[in-house]
Write an enzyme that holds these catalytic residues in place. Structure first.
Site, mmCIF file in Angstrom:
data_model
loop_
_atom_site.group_PDB
_atom_site.id
_atom_site.type_symbol
_atom_site.label_atom_id
_atom_site.label_comp_id
_atom_site.label_asym_id
_atom_site.label_seq_id
_atom_site.Cartn_x
_atom_site.Cartn_y
_atom_site.Cartn_z
ATOM 1 N N GLY A 200 0.981 -1.184 0.039
ATOM 2 C CA GLY A 200 -0.046 0.203 -0.095
ATOM 3 C C GLY A 200 0.972 1.236 0.134
ATOM 4 O O GLY A 200 2.029 0.965 0.356
ATOM 5 N N GLY B 149 0.560 6.005 -0.233
ATOM 6 C CA GLY B 149 -0.264 7.260 0.020
ATOM 7 C C GLY B 149 0.392 8.132 0.278
ATOM 8 O O GLY B 149 1.604 8.350 0.268
ATOM 9 N N GLY B 150 -0.390 9.488 0.566
ATOM 10 C CA GLY B 150 0.417 10.700 0.965
ATOM 11 C C GLY B 150 1.462 10.486 2.014
ATOM 12 O O GLY B 150 2.275 11.201 2.343
ATOM 13 N N TYR B 151 0.924 9.773 2.917
ATOM 14 C CA TYR B 151 1.968 9.478 4.251
ATOM 15 C C TYR B 151 3.146 8.813 3.871
ATOM 16 O O TYR B 151 4.066 8.985 4.428
ATOM 17 C CB TYR B 151 1.089 8.528 5.053
ATOM 18 N N GLY B 152 3.213 7.816 3.110
ATOM 19 C CA GLY B 152 4.246 6.987 2.649
ATOM 20 C C GLY B 152 3.989 5.627 2.243
ATOM 21 O O GLY B 152 2.900 5.362 1.666
ATOM 22 N N LYS B 153 4.930 4.691 2.341
ATOM 23 C CA LYS B 153 4.359 3.137 2.015
ATOM 24 C C LYS B 153 4.104 2.244 3.038
ATOM 25 O O LYS B 153 4.681 2.422 4.225
ATOM 26 C CB LYS B 153 5.664 2.741 1.261
ATOM 27 N N VAL B 154 3.591 1.058 2.953
ATOM 28 C CA VAL B 154 3.207 0.005 3.839
ATOM 29 C C VAL B 154 3.783 -1.281 3.230
ATOM 30 O O VAL B 154 3.741 -1.503 2.009
ATOM 31 C CB VAL B 154 1.826 -0.013 3.929
ATOM 32 N N LYS C 189 4.051 0.563 8.600
ATOM 33 C CA LYS C 189 3.848 1.698 7.847
ATOM 34 C C LYS C 189 4.937 2.644 8.062
ATOM 35 O O LYS C 189 5.211 3.003 8.987
ATOM 36 C CB LYS C 189 2.582 2.411 8.266
ATOM 37 N N ASP D 203 -12.461 9.776 11.923
ATOM 38 C CA ASP D 203 -12.498 9.436 10.458
ATOM 39 C C ASP D 203 -12.883 8.001 10.209
ATOM 40 O O ASP D 203 -12.239 7.308 9.580
ATOM 41 C CB ASP D 203 -11.134 9.650 10.111
#
Length: 965
Positions: A652, A654-659, A673, A769
């Site tokens: 995975g 996203g804007g946060y980083g990778k998983v 994460k 959220d």
């Protein structure tokens, strides 16, 4: 030739020494890390050799730590996951340290040689980790008197060698797990002699499979702790919320000796084959809702103590078997609808001490006869229909007939017509032919009349076979038994004193114990844990009449310190130095290597115990994270478990980083994460999520395994959830087919997770959220609430809200929160209502400019089948009857009311979904995947975390971008 052999010999010896040094240094590093996170460790925990320096509470074999026994020394702190590196550990006893808190680390399952895990009377909490099922050599598992919650791990069923299982006096809930062919259960514990589950919140029925004739006595324990094993089975389930009937299979366990099912919600008749349990001494079924014919216990000829009070049996004459139980000491049948004349023969039972038959319909004349038992202490027949009493010369024991016609008609005042108050039983171990000493403050005069600081606590006996608490001879036998046990283990105990025998609200016999030191006026730090271990480890076997027990000790604050304990012996070094020049040189080299490794390990231990030493409040988004228990991983550990953060392991982004998918050393699958370096958003989310998830432990909340904060890296390590997000399943991306049954179970699971956050977490948590991306599905499709990057702790409960910047996800956001910036737990309810509508439509909250809440309201017509929603319902659920759908939609719409005050609290949401499931013919407590047909994943689908998964950062949207309606 001879020289080469000597060289080879020296080389072999040096390798062995090096290996031992490496292993023992690893043990030292673990103990050093424990010392750093615990307060009040023994003062002699100094120096680099716990074994050679004889650290208090540490036992070793070949320089490897094999036991940690630290009962009652006032320890405070948490149980670190580093403990799993003590690969030779066999015994862990931290009992009676109330300052020990937090959850048990899952890594405890790595202690493969552990035989005794004893944590009695601490303050541990959270779920009992399922990894305990990996401890195949475990004999004693005592976790009673803590605050553990959640369900009993079914993996405990793998502990085939287990002798003693005590999970009583916690906050455990859910069903009693049994095996089903694919998962383990407690029915597999056929060799376990003690099942103690009392004083929890267990619910559901007692599974018939739990009991079998295979539960027979097998004498397999030869170590000294089991030199005098109990000969029978003990089953104690008192004070829970168990319902349904008592299973017929219970009558098959003929080795059973003690049975307590009192204070539950059991219904139906007592099994007719219960009288097959011919070895039962104590039978307590009181305070249930049992009905049907009065049970026939003929043949149970060793019964001492019977209590079936407060049930609703059919009206019945007093059974004849009452008078045939020759060993009977106690008969309690209050409010059981007994009627008729009381037989005189009942009172002639030779050992009878107490008869309580109040609140029945007994009539006629009461006559105790001329041959009544000389041990009889109490006859309580209040509130019956007795019209006369035949007084017998010499009978002066306590008789209560208040509330009977005889007391309404008697002219003269009779003592038996008054409700007599019970006087506390006055017993204290007498002095041994001496005069008690006058002692200073906090000291006590022992039975030998010596002033000392005793080790004190309370003994709780769960099923004593007697009720006459004034019989001093029975306590004398217990005192003798205690002293014999202490002396046989060569413990520094001079005398013991027992006092204040009482029956508490749980019908346990409670005795105050004082153990006095021998030779000095106080115990040293070695003596107290040793005495505590004898009592916590069930090494002490009380006289049979007392039954199973547990001990809750007080902390001991009067230790005698000896300077000699702080000195290490140099004898080994002197002997080694005399062995010869070549060996000396070799040892010098090894010592150098050893010292370097020790220094390195100490540095690592310090870093692990203060993982946020490099946290910069200006750079890293606020103050240092405040954790409630989470494992700190090193960068190298996570690098190794993810194959050097290989792209092949990416599941995975996203804007946060990778998983990354990873495999820990223990074999546990995890999702790692990893934040993009320098991301301020990542820093904020990292801090929030690690603080929140370290606080929560629930079946329906994703578990935080640990974290890493080093090398400018911020990483969170979660349990690996194989079936990804709910959104992916609803869209068809994961290949998981969700029928109506599964969707109801997912809704219930997610609601229960949210209920835990709102009502049980301390302090309560507002998720902020909730969305289908943040609900994960495990291998059994159990829903788990995830992603706490935006969560907030609920502050002042009277205020009811937190004023904060608006953050969330479009389509799920509470319009009231958006307008007022006041966040409440009802904001989560709104978001959950949107998820419920997603479940029935499989549509995104905002799709092609249409908002799901508005769409449902427009189509809905309550006068038509399925509310006329067929056009927007997910076609994949229309193939089966949608029982309860209308109520489900009603509930969802109540959750998305504009005003938060009009939305239901999460507890009501959970109850309503449970009711809907029952309407649909489903059991709300059954597992998800087992409730439907099997499913298959889409071919090639290996990444359960998409770029829209729980790992995507959900930040604040400018007001112009938010259109919640």
């Amino acid at each position: 030739m001879m020289g080469s052999k000597v060289q080879v010999f020296l080389l072999v010896i040096s390798i062995q020494i090096l290996l031992v040094a490496a292993q023992s240094s690893e043990d030292f590093a673990v103990l050093k890390s424990l010392k750093d996170v615990w307060d009040n460790t023994p003062p002699n925990w100094e120096g680099p050799d716990p074994c050679g320096n004889s650290w208090v509470g540490i036992r070793c074999n070949n320089s490897r730590v094999t036991a940690i026994t630290l009962a009652s020394i006032g320890l405070t702190g948490k149980l670190s996951g580093d403990l799993s590196s003590l690969s030779e550990l066999q015994t862990l006893d931290l009992s009676y340290n109330k300052g020990m808190t937090g959850p048990l680390p899952a890594s405890i399952g790595s202690l493969k040689k552990l035989t005794n895990l004893i944590l009695v009377g601490c303050s541990f909490s959270g779920q009992i980790p399922s990894t305990i099922g990996s401890l195949q050599q475990l004999l004693i598992l005592s976790l009673n008197s803590n605050s553990f919650s959640g369900s009993i791990p079914p993996e405990i069923g793998y502990l085939s060698s287990l002798y003693w299982l005590d999970l009583a006096d916690n906050k455990l809930s859910g069903r009693i797990p049994v095996s089903d062919g694919t998962t383990p259960g407690l029915d597999m514990l056929v060799n376990t002699k003690h099942f103690h589950f009392g004083k929890n919140q267990l619910s559901g029925t007692i599974p018939p499979k739990l009991f079998s004739p295979n539960m027979s006595l097998i004498h397999v324990y030869t170590c000294k702790e089991f030199a005098q094993p109990y000969s029978k089975n003990k089953q104690l389930f008192e004070n829970n919320n168990l319902n349904g009937s008592i299973p017929l299979t219970l009558g098959l366990v003929q080795s059973l000796e003690v049975l307590r099912l009192d204070r539950n919600l059991l219904t139906g008749p007592v099994p007719s084959n219960l009288n097959n349990l011919v070895h039962v001494n104590e039978l307590i079924l009181s305070n249930n809702q049992l009905s049907g014919s009065f049970p026939n216990l003929t043949g149970m000829n060793v019964l001492n103590y019977v209590d079936m009070s407060n049930n609703t049996f059919d009206e019945s004459e007093i059974p004849s078997w009452f008078s045939t139980l020759q060993p009977l000491t106690t008969l309690k049948m209050e409010s059981t609808r007994l009627k008729g004349q009381v037989p005189v023969s009942l009172f002639s039972l030779p050992l009878l001490q107490t008869v309580v038959l109040r609140n029945n319909q007994l009539n006629g004349t009461l006559d105790v006869g001329s041959s009544y038992s000389d041990q009889l202490q109490l006859i309580d027949f209040q509130n019956n229909l007795i019209v006369a009493y035949t007084e017998r010369a010499g009978f002066k024991n306590k008789l209560i007939l208040a509330g009977n016609p005889i007391c309404q008609e008697t002219v003269e005042t009779k003592t038996y017509c008054a409700i007599q108050q019970s006087n506390p039983t006055q017993y204290s171990t007498p002095e041994k032919n001496c005069v008690p000493s006058s002692c200073s403050i906090n000291q006590t005069s022992s039975p030998n009349c010596v002033c000392a600081y005793p080790y004190t606590g309370d003994l709780y006996f769960r099923a004593p076979s007697f009720s006459n608490l004034g019989n001093s001879s029975i306590y004398t036998s217990l005192e003798d038994s205690l002293m014999h046990s202490f002396q046989s283990h060569q413990l520094p105990v001079d005398t013991v004193s027992l006092s204040n025998p009482t029956k508490n609200a749980d019908d346990y016999l409670v005795l105050r114990l004082e153990a006095f030191p021998s030779g000095e006026d106080r115990f040293n730090r070695t003596g107290i844990p040793a005495v505590g271990f004898v009592l916590s480890n069930q090494t002490f076997k009380p006289p049979h009449t007392f039954g199973p027990f547990y001990f809750i000790a007080d902390s001991y604050g009067y230790f005698a310190e000896s300077a000699g304990h702080r000195k290490s012996s140099n004898t080994g070094i002197i002997i080694g130095a005399a062995a010869g020049g070549s060996v000396l040189l070799l040892l010098a080299l090894l010592v150098g290597i050893y010292s370097f490794r020790q220094k390195r390990r100490a540095e690592i231990a310090d870093k692990q115990n203060n993982p946020f030493a490099a946290w910069d409040p200006r750079k890293d988004s606020g103050d240092v994270p405040q954790l409630k228990g989470a494992r700190s991983f090193s960068f190298e550990e996570l690098k190794k478990c993810t194959n050097n953060f290989s792209d092949a392991n990416v599941i995975g982004s996203g804007g946060y980083g990778k998983v990354y998918k990873g495999v820990l050393h223990s074999g546990q699958l995890v999702a790692v994460k990893r934040a993009q370096r320098g991301s301020m958003q990542g820093g904020l989310e990292f801090k929030s999520e690690i603080e929140m998830l370290s606080r929560v432990h629930h079946k329906n909340v994703v578990s935080l395994v640990g974290f890493c904060f080093e090398h400018d890296d911020q990483m969170l390590v979660y349990e690996y959830i194989p079936n990804g997000t709910l959104k992916e399943s609803l869209s068809g991306k994961s290949g998981v087919q969700l029928d109506w049954t599964r969707r109801l179970r997912i809704a219930l699971g997610a609601a229960r997770g949210l209920q835990y956050l709102h009502e049980l977490a301390n302090p309560p948590i507002i998720h902020r959220d909730i969305k289908s991306n943040n609900i994960l599905l495990d291998e059994r499709l159990t829903a788990k609430v995830a992603d706490f990057g935006l969560s907030k702790l609920m502050g002042d409960p009277e205020k009811g809200h937190v004023t904060t910047q608006v953050k969330g996800t479009m389509g799920y956001m509470d319009p009231e929160y958006y307008m007022t910036q006041q966040l409440t737990n009802k904001s989560d309810i709104y978001s959950f209502g949107v998820v419920m509508l997603e479940l029935v439509t499989a549509r995104q909250p905002i799709e092609k400019g249409k908002y799901i809440v508005r769409e449902v309201k427009q189509y809905m017509d309550k006068t038509k089948l399925l509310y006329n929603l067929q056009e927007i319902l997910d076609p994949s659920i229309l193939v089966t009857p949608l029982k309860g759908l209308e109520k489900f939609v009603d509930l969802a719409l109540s959750c998305v009311e504009d005003a938060g005050a009009e939305r239901p609290p999460i507890g009501d949401v959970v109850k309503e979904i449970e009711n809907i499931m029952q309407i649909a013919g489903l059991n709300p407590n059954a597992d998800s995947a087992s409730a439907s047909s099997s499913y298959e994943a889409v071919k090639g689908y290996n990444h359960p975390y998409s770029n829209e998964s729980l790992f995507v950062y959900s930040g604040a949207f400018p007001p112009s971008n938010i259109d919640p309606q």
